[in-house]
Design an enzyme around this catalytic site. Sequence first.
Site, mmCIF file in Angstrom:
data_model
loop_
_atom_site.group_PDB
_atom_site.id
_atom_site.type_symbol
_atom_site.label_atom_id
_atom_site.label_comp_id
_atom_site.label_asym_id
_atom_site.label_seq_id
_atom_site.Cartn_x
_atom_site.Cartn_y
_atom_site.Cartn_z
ATOM 1 N N SER A 4 19.789 55.877 81.455
ATOM 2 C CA SER A 4 19.846 56.802 80.324
ATOM 3 C C SER A 4 20.397 58.147 80.748
ATOM 4 O O SER A 4 20.178 58.595 81.888
ATOM 5 C CB SER A 4 18.441 56.996 79.742
ATOM 6 O OG SER A 4 18.408 58.069 78.822
ATOM 7 N N TYR A 18 9.805 59.144 80.031
ATOM 8 C CA TYR A 18 10.866 58.163 79.765
ATOM 9 C C TYR A 18 11.998 58.338 80.770
ATOM 10 O O TYR A 18 12.450 57.371 81.395
ATOM 11 C CB TYR A 18 11.386 58.330 78.333
ATOM 12 C CG TYR A 18 12.677 57.576 78.080
ATOM 13 C CD1 TYR A 18 12.704 56.185 78.096
ATOM 14 C CD2 TYR A 18 13.864 58.257 77.835
ATOM 15 C CE1 TYR A 18 13.880 55.494 77.872
ATOM 16 C CE2 TYR A 18 15.046 57.566 77.611
ATOM 17 C CZ TYR A 18 15.052 56.188 77.631
ATOM 18 O OH TYR A 18 16.223 55.511 77.429
#
Length: 331
Positions: free
Chosen positions: A114, A139
């Site tokens: 990501s 995350y």
Amino acid sequence: MHVSLELLGRGDQVVGFDNVNAYYQVSLKQDRLKQLVGQPGFQFEHGDLADKPRLTELFQREKFDVVINLAAQAGVRYSLTNPEAYVESNLVGFVNILEACRHHEVKHLTYASSSSVYGANTEMPFSIHHNVDHPLSLYAATKKANELMAHTYSHLFQLPTTGLRFFTVYGPWGRPDMALWLFTKAILAGEPIEVFNHGRMRRDFTYIDDIVQGVVRVSDRIPIGNPDWSGQHPDPATSRAPYRIYNIGNNSPVELMYLIETLEKALGVTANKTFLPMQPGDVPATFADVDDLIRDVGFQPSTPIETGIERFVNWYRDYHFGETISHSERR
């Protein structure tokens, strides 16, 4: 779903593995699955990556050539209140994938990282050759951990791995917790939209079709070790092991207010806006340097934000409002 359709279209045999969890509405996930079930060469297996015996049985039975892992607990804000979900899916689940690939002679593992891993970095555009040791959400930390875990398996077991740092993917069938979906839903309902950082956010919005081409091309290219890699000046994107990291983004950041203006034009409605400060875990801007991906696999994003938003709006209207019409037309 989109990657599976692309692979099926060129004649690959595809096995989809998903737990179809309730992080967002299960009905959307089931409707995506309907686009695949019945396609020649596709089969679906319901299961959880954290269930190691189930995953091991699947790998033993199917004998996969390549694995594309796009499964994860996504979302920055959700990680502030539900950290355990990220540990279970993104850490336990990912090490189970690595172990299954290691023990079943998988030729290449491609997995989703990501743009969130860039965290507190401010040098733009974000480069895979920059250090990324300051994540701003759990995350992001789990996605950085995935890259580190993959490297150890590439080093210890010569398992070829490639991580793709996705930059704000959008388009038809996308996630309803993402800004474009949330804005569209609220505007059509006559409700105000929440505009964080007072509209000064910038994101490298990347259309799904461009993402799919990048994912498939990368999966086809098995990485090899970089003979010029040096421990004195370590390059984070490569290794002596068969390991690679790439950014996959549009290479053209868009201000949040321009996204909203473009969406308003596509919908033919002006939004009521509530301006709010930056949210915990968010970053003010993302901007992908994709030179390495262009050089290695010929990746070239080609969908302007105006075109992508129009396609999303057309799909959204059809998905939510066109079902009755389409059914009556078929009758």
